[in-house]
Scaffold this active site. Structure first.
Site, short mmCIF file in Angstrom:
data_model
loop_
_atom_site.label_atom_id
_atom_site.label_comp_id
_atom_site.label_asym_id
_atom_site.label_seq_id
_atom_site.Cartn_x
_atom_site.Cartn_y
_atom_site.Cartn_z
N ASP A 165 113.44 1.51 45.21
CA ASP A 165 112.23 2.24 45.61
C ASP A 165 112.62 3.62 46.12
OD1 ASP A 165 110.11 0.61 45.02
OD2 ASP A 165 110.29 -0.55 46.85
N PHE A 178 91.14 9.56 55.24
CA PHE A 178 91.61 9.39 53.86
C PHE A 178 91.34 7.96 53.41
CE2 PHE A 178 94.79 7.93 50.85
CZ PHE A 178 94.80 8.94 49.91
N THR A 179 90.90 7.81 52.17
CA THR A 179 90.78 6.48 51.56
C THR A 179 91.37 6.54 50.16
OG1 THR A 179 88.61 6.85 50.53
CG2 THR A 179 88.62 6.06 52.82
N LYS A 214 91.29 18.30 52.39
CA LYS A 214 92.63 18.41 51.79
C LYS A 214 92.89 17.10 51.05
CE LYS A 214 95.79 16.57 55.33
NZ LYS A 214 94.88 15.93 56.27
#
Length: 688
Positions: free
Chosen positions: A313, A383-384, A401
């Site tokens: 990762d 934020f979603t 943003k």
């Protein structure tokens, strides 16, 4: 878990190992190691021969038979000690884990909605599917999934890490382990394991070795050692018949004694690796445990040694995990100060590392101080995943943003214009491996915030070392291909998988396996479970979900993605140690051959004295010296078997050449010198 890390053994371990060495003398235990079982039978045989010699029935001096008998029993005890000291390290770890496993009072509830209806029960009576509530100061009674609440949990009893971790419902941090302690807030947990089958029970079983089974490589090597032993047994039996015939032909009264032939058989059999084989495997698993990694099988450790594809990762392994704002790039003639002010305003309530870094950069670069986010005229937009934007409504203005495409749609929907200049800046940042965050105010684009992934220091060197070992590294990331390519180039990985999905990872693993590669990967989420189940070496994070842990064949208690590289090193070290000591053991036979064969037959064929190239004092001293060396070399190699051969990041060909030189040639030279020294010593003190 790691309290004994770096220690070979302490006094308590050694005392317990000495005691266990005698307990392991039972025939049932000895039969588990066929090579050493032969030495065990030989010891019993020479003991009988010594007892018979006391009543006058003998083919050698009683003192000679007694000496051989004592050394053979010591050989068996030394082999038992090697295994016991390796097991002792695991038992010491198991003792500390067992201390964390105790019966506690659990607060069982019917459901989340009926959390006030508490029934107090023993944790030992909990079953899979039961629901319990745990508050601050209480111990988690069983393994489970958090279905409601969030809390800080002390997992030091399991991982050795003193810093508490957050466990919460939903997401990939919902798994809790029985024996850990909630230190703040509360959790409602659904039990996921039956009594006796918990994660802690599995850990204790694995580190004690109770659940350890021989790996395919161990079985294959043991078959080879048994085959060699059978060949030497047949040769020895044939030599006895041949010596009787030769004695009659030469007119010699006594053929070769049975005691001498038993000594020959034990010396020629691969007793060194036979004695250490089990301890090498146990020690390999112990080293992994000391690295705070729990392997579900020895096969997984061996597979780690053969891995040639590493899927890593990006976040946390290659990069530090937190992107940082490093530049404000205005567009459309906007002043940089204006862009920084708007970006900071939109980030004041943003608790992500990226959001905080924007606030800090604006403060450092332009002296813009954070404002009071509790002002009544500020409305923050979180934020979603659906909107892919965050921002603030402030003084009749809307500041947003987010991702370029999302902000573009937002601006156009409000009648604004999204300039080509902004597209060019976004592309330039992506090509550099950064993440562009576009900032807009009402229907006007102000500019772009450049978020940069910080490459971990030293990863380039690590990947270069892996490349030397013939291991291909692949970076897994959800970034777009341009960003992924730039980060991959900077980090020095061989390849990358951009915009990775669970299906994409699974497909890539299968493709590599079809081509004959062994693949290792890490994961922590439920969506990682299919790929983890498919990978040859699958390291699940302890902070991950229950599904990920069950799919993996290893669990990293520290939840560190970089641990995969260390696991591969430990696996390769295990295989190298086993191969090196096997080479050394078989090479030893050549020197022992030159010590014993001339001594056995010199009475029948005086011309064989020419083979006494070590100029040993007598036939008896030669046999004694060889059999003493055979016993002592086991003790001498125990530290190497437990600590492992020193691993170097070079190609397999270079490793093979080096180990053949050190352990092959060394396996021939060392016994020649040691047997001669022993011969001089036992002759000087009058043993023979």
């Amino acid at each position: 878990m790691n309290e004994n890390k770096g220690n070979f053994a302490n006094k308590k371990m050694i005392k317990r190992a000495i005691k266990d060495s005698f307990i392991k003398l039972s025939p049932k235990t000895q039969m588990e190691n066929p090579v050493m079982f032969l030495v065990y039978i030989s010891s019993i045989l020479t003991t009988i021969l010594y007892a018979v010699s006391l009543v006058g029935i003998r083919d050698s001096k009683s003192s000679f038979i007694l000496g051989i008998t004592i050394i053979l029993w010591l050989t068996v005890l030394f082999a038992n000690f090697a295994e016991a000291i390796a097991e002792g390290r695991g038992k010491a770890q198991a003792d500390s884990l067992r201390a964390a496993k105790k019966d506690v009072e659990a607060h069982k509830i019917p459901s989340i909605e009926k959390r006030d209806e508490i029934t107090k029960v023993s944790s030992a009576l909990l079953k899979k599917g039961d629901i319990v509530i745990v508050v601050a100061g209480e111990q988690v009674p069983a393994d489970g999934e958090v279905i409601d609440g969030a809390a800080s949990v002390d997992e030091s009893a399991i991982t050795g890490e003193s810093a508490p971790v957050i466990r919460e419902s939903g997401g990939d941090r919902s798994a809790v382990t029985g024996g850990t302690t909630v230190i703040s807030d509360w959790l409602i947990i659904e039990v996921t394991s039956e009594a006796g089958e918990s994660f802690l029970d599995k850990m204790i079983s694995m580190v004690e070795g109770a659940a350890r089974k021989k790996t395919p490589n161990e079985i294959a090597l043991q078959i080879l050692l048994i085959s060699l032993t059978i060949i030497f047994l047949l040769v020895t039996v044939s030599l006895y018949s041949y010596s009787i015939f030769s004695a009659n032909q030469a007119g010699v009264v006594n053929p070769i004694s049975v005691t001498s032939l038993v000594a020959l058989l034990v010396c020629l059999a691969p007793t060194t690796i036979g004695a250490l084989l089990s301890s090498i495997g146990i020690a390999g698993m112990s080293r992994l445990n000391q690295a705070n990694v729990l392997a579900m099988s020895g096969r997984a450790i061996e597979a780690a040694g053969d891995v040639d594809i590493l899927m890593l990762d990006k976040t946390g392994t290659i990069t530090l995990g937190n992107r940082e704002a490093c530049e404000f790039i205005p567009v459309n003639g906007v002043n940089e100060n204006e862009l920084a002010d708007a970006a900071q305003l939109s980030s004041l309530a943003d608790e992500t590392p990226e959001g905080r870094s924007i606030v800090v950069l604006a403060k450092e670069k332009f002296g813009i101080r954070g404002r009071n986010i509790r002002e009544s005229n500020m409305e923050f937009i979180p934020f979603t995943a659906k909107t892919r934007m965050s921002g603030v409504n402030y003084n009749n203005s809307e500041i947003r943003k987010g991702a370029a495409e999302t902000v573009k749609d937002y601006v156009i929907s409000r009648g604004g214009c999204y300039s080509k200049e902004c597209d060019e800046v976004v592309a330039r940042i992506s090509n550099k491996g950064g993440t562009p965050l576009v900032v807009a105010k009402d229907n006007k684009v102000l500019g772009v915030v450049y978020l940069k992934d910080i490459i971990k220091q030293g990863v380039q060197e690590k990947f270069a070392d892996l490349r030397k070992m013939g291991i291909k590294t692949i970076m897994i990331t959800g970034d777009n291909p341009l960003t992924a390519a730039a980060i991959a180039a900077e980090a020095g990985v061989d390849d990358f998988l951009a915009e990775a999905t669970p299906e994409g990872k699974l497909e890539m693993i299968r493709d590599f396996q079809i081509k004959g590669h062994l693949v290792a990967m890490t994961g922590d989420g439920t969506n990682d479970a299919p790929a983890l189940a498919q990978a040859d070496v699958a390291v699940a994070m302890n902070t991950g979900t229950q599904a990920a842990k069950e799919a993996g064949n290893m669990v990293d208690l520290d939840s560190s993605p970089t641990k995969l590289i260390d696991i591969v090193r430990i696996g390769k070290q295990l295989l190298m140690t086993r191969g090196s000591l096997t080479t050394f053991s078989i090479a030893n036979d050549l020197a022992k051959y030159f010590a014993i064969i001339p001594a056995l037959f010199i009475g029948l064929y005086p011309g064989l004295s020419a083979l006494n190239i070590m100029n040993l004092h007598s036939a008896e001293s030669a046999i004694f010296s060889a059999i003493i060396y055979n016993a002592l070399i086991i003790v001498a190699l125990i530290p190497l078997a437990l600590k492992g051969v020193k691993y170097r990041e070079v190609s397999a060909g270079k490793l093979l050449s080096r180990n053949l030189l050190v352990y092959g040639l060394g396996g021939i030279i060392v016994p020649f010198i040691a047997i001669k020294v022993i011969d001089v010593l036992i002759t000087a003190i009058g043993i023979v």
